[in-house]
Design an enzyme around this catalytic site. Structure first.
Site, PDB file in Angstrom:
ATOM      1  CG  HIS A  70      42.632  32.937  40.673  1.00  0.00           C
ATOM      2  ND1 HIS A  70      41.475  33.115  41.405  1.00  0.00           N
ATOM      3  CD2 HIS A  70      42.226  32.581  39.429  1.00  0.00           C
ATOM      4  CE1 HIS A  70      40.422  32.858  40.640  1.00  0.00           C
ATOM      5  NE2 HIS A  70      40.854  32.534  39.442  1.00  0.00           N
ATOM      6  CB  CYS A 107      39.978  37.098  46.720  1.00  0.00           C
ATOM      7  SG  CYS A 107      41.240  35.896  46.268  1.00  0.00           S
TER       8      CYS A 107
END
Length: 264
Positions: free
Chosen positions: A157, A257
């Site tokens: 990511h 996150c």
């Protein structure tokens, strides 16, 4: 944020996950709670989403949506193990009054791959979010998008390899930190052109999820081990706050996150 009440590593969808390694849910809850309370101590408002059994990765709320100027672009997950999260988060947005909400047609893992600089949305692709989702984000959110290709599967990511230190309506005034080795040569040239004064992180800081930081423009939340990056940020006038996220890292996550930033 979403508490890790049902946190587990029962499957593998990134290189950091190992189901054979024991997971301590109580410790994960403790680390998450300290992160949440740190935000509140710094003066931020934290909204909590109720976790659901069978969805151990709901704690990583950055993947729940992208919110800019009150507009919400929801999420669509690549891994089937996380697919059901999108609907739970969609309901949360609706129940909390977000009416300008669009659910994506392309795979889009939200702030996992989208980073708002204050004027431009940096958009990652290569492992999770579809390249076509970048155009969908631009049309939905009405902001310019710059695509960046990730090439190292450990940094699957964008938020594992880059984060925004300070937003600005003038791109030249925004500041970021990033790990160069996570990006394709072309994307790296784009970053160097757009952000010549960026903080460049080393391998040790990247490997402990130091680029999965959260900044409010002054205070920067980082994993405990990201000491070199913390020193560089302090030299730039930022206030690093180092926290233990070791249990959450077992699933490939860190402070960012766990955190969706809502820009109303």
């Amino acid at each position: 944020m979403c508490p890790p009440r049902y946190f587990a590593v029962d499957y593998v969808i990134n290189p950091w996950m190992d189901p054979s390694t024991p997971v301590d849910v109580d410790r994960a809850m403790e680390q998450w709670t300290i992160l949440r309370d740190t935000y509140r101590d710094l003066g931020h408002t934290v909204e909590e989403v109720e976790p659901r059994p069978g969805l151990p990765d709901m704690v990583f709320a950055a993947n729940s949506g992208t919110v800019i100027d009150g507009r919400v672009l929801g999420a669509r997950f690549r891994a089937p193990q996380r697919a059901a999260e999108a609907e739970h988060f969609r309901r949360w947005f609706v129940e909390h009054g977000y009416r300008d909400l669009t659910m994506p047609r392309r795979i889009n893992e939200a702030e996992g791959d989208f980073a708002w600089t204050g004027s431009v949305l940096l958009a990652g692709t290569g492992f999770r979010t579809d390249p076509e989702a970048h155009a969908e984000a631009q049309e939905t959110l009405g902001v310019p998008v710059v695509s960046l290709r990730l090439t190292d599967p450990r940094y699957y990511h964008l938020d594992t390899a880059l984060f925004v230190l300070s937003e600005a309506t003038d791109t030249r005034q925004a500041q970021i930190a990033y790990y160069p080795q996570a990006f394709s040569p072309g994307s790296l040239r784009v970053l160097r052109r757009m952000f010549p004064d960026a903080v460049v992180a080393g391998t040790a800081d990247a490997e402990c999820f130091g680029l999965n930081g959260v900044s409010d423009g002054r205070n920067v939340i980082l994993p405990l081990e990201a000491t070199a990056l913390a020193d560089r940020l302090a030299a730039r006038g930022y206030e690093p706050v180092l926290l233990d996220i070791s249990e959450l890292r077992k699933a490939g996550g860190g402070p960012k996150c766990c955190t969706l930033e809502i820009r109303k």
